[in-house]
Design a protein around this motif. Structure first.
Motif, short mmCIF file in Angstrom:
data_model
loop_
_atom_site.label_atom_id
_atom_site.label_comp_id
_atom_site.label_asym_id
_atom_site.label_seq_id
_atom_site.Cartn_x
_atom_site.Cartn_y
_atom_site.Cartn_z
N MET A 178 0.96 -1.17 0.07
CA MET A 178 0.28 0.24 0.12
C MET A 178 1.17 1.59 -0.05
O MET A 178 1.96 1.58 0.72
N ARG A 179 0.43 2.28 -0.56
CA ARG A 179 1.21 3.37 -0.78
C ARG A 179 0.92 5.12 -0.65
O ARG A 179 -1.00 4.68 -0.37
N VAL A 180 0.90 5.88 -0.28
CA VAL A 180 0.85 6.65 -0.04
C VAL A 180 -0.45 7.67 -0.13
O VAL A 180 -1.41 8.06 -0.41
N ARG A 181 0.05 7.79 -1.38
CA ARG A 181 -1.12 7.53 -2.51
C ARG A 181 -2.47 7.61 -2.45
O ARG A 181 -3.46 7.97 -2.32
N ASP A 182 -2.14 6.45 -1.67
CA ASP A 182 -3.83 5.63 -1.83
C ASP A 182 -4.46 6.10 -0.32
O ASP A 182 -5.71 6.22 -0.52
N PHE A 183 -3.89 6.34 0.32
CA PHE A 183 -5.10 7.05 1.91
C PHE A 183 -4.27 7.90 1.83
O PHE A 183 -5.15 9.09 2.58
N MET A 184 -4.28 8.88 1.29
CA MET A 184 -3.60 10.89 1.80
C MET A 184 -4.75 11.88 1.61
O MET A 184 -5.12 10.93 0.88
N SER A 185 -4.78 12.95 1.68
CA SER A 185 -5.81 13.38 2.01
C SER A 185 -5.69 14.79 1.00
O SER A 185 -4.50 14.50 0.96
N HIS A 186 -6.19 14.94 -0.04
CA HIS A 186 -5.90 15.84 -1.22
C HIS A 186 -7.15 16.32 -1.90
O HIS A 186 -8.46 15.39 -1.65
N PRO A 187 -7.20 17.35 -2.75
CA PRO A 187 -6.21 17.79 -2.24
C PRO A 187 -5.74 18.85 -1.01
O PRO A 187 -6.21 18.13 0.11
N ALA A 188 -4.49 18.80 -0.49
CA ALA A 188 -3.97 19.49 0.77
C ALA A 188 -4.56 20.79 0.64
O ALA A 188 -4.90 21.49 -0.67
N VAL A 189 -4.93 20.83 1.99
CA VAL A 189 -5.77 22.32 2.22
C VAL A 189 -4.42 22.94 3.03
O VAL A 189 -2.89 22.52 3.68
N ALA A 190 -3.04 23.89 1.95
CA ALA A 190 -2.79 24.72 2.54
C ALA A 190 -2.55 25.84 3.24
O ALA A 190 -3.32 26.65 2.56
N ILE A 191 -1.83 26.83 3.34
CA ILE A 191 -1.52 27.88 3.28
C ILE A 191 -0.23 28.73 3.42
O ILE A 191 1.22 28.31 3.03
N ALA A 192 -0.60 30.20 3.05
CA ALA A 192 0.82 30.84 2.97
C ALA A 192 1.63 31.39 3.96
O ALA A 192 0.72 31.75 4.51
N PRO A 193 3.11 31.95 3.19
CA PRO A 193 3.92 32.32 5.06
C PRO A 193 3.53 33.14 5.21
O PRO A 193 3.73 33.85 6.90
N ASP A 194 2.93 33.89 4.18
CA ASP A 194 2.28 35.66 5.12
C ASP A 194 0.90 35.76 5.80
O ASP A 194 0.81 37.07 5.67
N ARG A 195 0.01 35.13 5.39
CA ARG A 195 -0.79 34.80 5.98
C ARG A 195 -0.99 34.91 7.58
O ARG A 195 -0.74 34.80 8.26
N PRO A 196 -2.53 35.90 7.85
CA PRO A 196 -2.17 36.01 9.80
C PRO A 196 -2.83 34.54 9.83
O PRO A 196 -3.01 34.25 9.85
N ILE A 197 -1.94 34.27 11.50
CA ILE A 197 -2.50 33.19 12.42
C ILE A 197 -3.61 33.51 12.23
O ILE A 197 -4.75 31.63 11.70
N ALA A 198 -3.86 34.29 12.12
CA ALA A 198 -6.44 33.84 12.62
C ALA A 198 -7.17 33.19 11.01
O ALA A 198 -7.43 32.32 11.41
N GLU A 199 -5.66 33.63 10.29
CA GLU A 199 -6.61 32.68 8.78
C GLU A 199 -6.04 31.07 8.93
O GLU A 199 -6.73 30.12 8.55
N ALA A 200 -4.97 31.05 9.19
CA ALA A 200 -4.30 29.52 9.77
C ALA A 200 -5.55 29.06 10.22
O ALA A 200 -6.08 27.91 10.38
N ALA A 201 -6.12 29.33 11.51
CA ALA A 201 -6.86 28.58 12.80
C ALA A 201 -7.95 28.54 12.14
O ALA A 201 -8.87 27.67 12.52
N GLN A 202 -8.93 29.45 11.22
CA GLN A 202 -9.99 29.39 10.60
C GLN A 202 -9.78 28.17 9.28
O GLN A 202 -10.71 27.65 9.83
N LEU A 203 -9.05 28.13 9.18
CA LEU A 203 -9.04 27.39 7.92
C LEU A 203 -8.96 25.58 8.37
O LEU A 203 -9.70 24.49 7.89
N MET A 204 -8.08 25.75 9.90
CA MET A 204 -7.83 24.49 10.41
C MET A 204 -9.36 23.63 10.95
O MET A 204 -9.33 22.57 10.77
N LEU A 205 -10.23 24.62 11.56
CA LEU A 205 -11.09 24.68 12.02
C LEU A 205 -12.36 24.44 10.49
O LEU A 205 -13.31 22.89 10.76
#
Length: 180
Positions: free
Chosen positions: A1-28
């Motif tokens: 079994m390979r990672v591709r078979d079980f990974m979550s995709h597409p990835a929910v990602a964020i840019a380094p210049d975004r406020p941490i409040a936005e990261a918290a909101q995305l996680m929630l």
């Protein structure tokens, strides 16, 4: 079994210049406890987790847990909204990230998660983040493997027992050598 078979995709990602409040909101919103941090081309530059958002840094050093300070000091809580909009993901993210390719075996991915004491692995293809493999994804893979083993056992009991015994022998052999 390979990672591709079980990974979550597409990835929910964020840019380094975004406020941490936005990261918290995305996680929630996405019910995840961490996000890959990517540059404008989708290349991995870090990872930000709930732990990173709750950790308080002062002059580069980590003090007592920030969440504990918020609960015990009213003044700290009053300053929290400003902090969540002033700090960026790049200010709090972890830059030394363990990542895997989508072709990595689940066994190796699980070993990396265990050895490094982490909860998720960004999945990279051609230098770009395409997904995330979490401990929950590994549990899904385990449940599927158990289901297949049970189904096979109903059809071929002696052969399945031999395979399971051999897998267990190999696992303990690896552990006795110090590899996980």
């Amino acid at each position: 079994m390979r990672v591709r078979d079980f990974m979550s995709h597409p990835a929910v990602a964020i840019a380094p210049d975004r406020p941490i409040a936005e990261a918290a909101q995305l996680m929630l919103e996405h019910r995840v406890s961490g996000l890959p941090v990517v540059d404008a081309t989708g290349r991995l530059v870090g990872i930000v987790s709930e732990h990173d958002l709750l950790r308080r840094r002062s002059n580069g050093a980590t003090r007592r847990p920030h969440w504990l300070q918020l609960m015990t000091e009213g003044q700290a809580l009053a300053q929290e909204p400003e902090r969540f909009h002033a700090l960026t993901v790049g200010d709090v993210m972890t830059t030394e990230v363990v990542a895997v390719s989508d072709d990595t075996s689940l066994e190796e991915a699980g070993r990396l998660i265990e050895v490094h004491g982490i909860k998720r692995l960004p999945v990279i293809r051609d230098g770009r983040v395409i997904g995330v493999l979490s401990r929950a994804d590994l549990l899904r893979a385990l449940a599927r493997a158990i289901g297949k083993a049970e189904a096979a056992k109903r059809h071929d009991t002696p052969m399945t027992d031999e395979r399971l015994i051999e897998l267990e022998r190999q696992y303990w052999l690896q552990r006795s050598r110090g590899t996980k």
